[in-house]
Design a protein around this motif. Structure first.
Motif, PDB file in Angstrom:
ATOM      1  N   GLU A 175     -22.123  -0.812  31.074  1.00  0.00           N
ATOM      2  CA  GLU A 175     -23.357  -1.330  31.685  1.00  0.00           C
ATOM      3  C   GLU A 175     -23.188  -2.816  32.009  1.00  0.00           C
ATOM      4  O   GLU A 175     -23.613  -3.283  33.061  1.00  0.00           O
TER       5      GLU A 175
ATOM      6  N   ARG B  86     -21.182  -3.031  35.149  1.00  0.00           N
ATOM      7  CA  ARG B  86     -21.978  -2.668  36.331  1.00  0.00           C
ATOM      8  C   ARG B  86     -22.901  -3.814  36.736  1.00  0.00           C
ATOM      9  O   ARG B  86     -22.993  -4.176  37.912  1.00  0.00           O
TER      10      ARG B  86
ATOM     11  N   THR C  37     -22.761  -6.107  40.148  1.00  0.00           N
ATOM     12  CA  THR C  37     -23.928  -6.228  41.029  1.00  0.00           C
ATOM     13  C   THR C  37     -24.142  -7.685  41.408  1.00  0.00           C
ATOM     14  O   THR C  37     -24.333  -8.012  42.580  1.00  0.00           O
TER      15      THR C  37
END
Length: 158
Positions: free
Chosen positions: A76, A79, A83
């Motif tokens: 996570e 990710r 982003t």
């Protein structure tokens, strides 16, 4: 890192894995591990196979390291860092808020558990200092109750 020489032609500084790791405050093995796990994208490589990194890679790695230090799951964190590295930091902030709230709730629960443990340890310490021979840590909870511990044969469990 952008280097603007006197000629005015911008160049991008290319770094080795050891330098990227140093700038992010982690060992080079961590960078390699994150790459192997897919948390960081594979870097460009020289003809000899050496990894090549740019400033955006340092920023992404720092973001992952920071998010991990907050207890965010490794994938996570990767990710979310990607982003932001892709120029969508506003999306990352929106995605990060519920995770921060979850982590804060976990901290509150952990703090309550630690407070309970500390209270138990304090009581045990006081009993030991007072010379208590029977500490009650080997007896079954509720053993003083007449119905507690009875089995179908009427014998008390020990």
């Amino acid at each position: 890192m952008l280097d603007l020489p006197v000629t005015g032609t911008p160049t991008v500084t290319v770094m080795k894995v050891s330098e990227v790791a140093r700038l992010a405050g982690v060992p080079a093995s961590t960078v390699r591990f994150y790459e192997a796990e897919g948390v960081l994208p594979p870097p460009r490589r020289t003809a000899a196979g050496y990894r090549q990194y740019e400033e955006v890679d340092v920023c992404r790695l720092r973001a992952v390291v920071t998010l991990r230090s907050l207890g965010i799951d490794l994938h996570e964190a990767g990710r979310l860092a990607s982003t932001c590295a892709d120029g969508r930091c506003d999306e990352m902030a929106i995605d990060l808020l519920p995770r921060i709230l979850e982590r804060r709730a976990e901290v509150v629960r952990a703090r309550a558990e630690l407070d309970h443990l500390d209270a138990q340890l304090g009581r045990l310490e006081q009993a030991l200092r007072a010379g208590a021979n029977e500490l009650g840590i080997c007896t079954e909870k509720g053993a003083d109750d007449d119905s507690a511990g009875d089995d179908s044969d009427g014998d008390r469990r020990v």
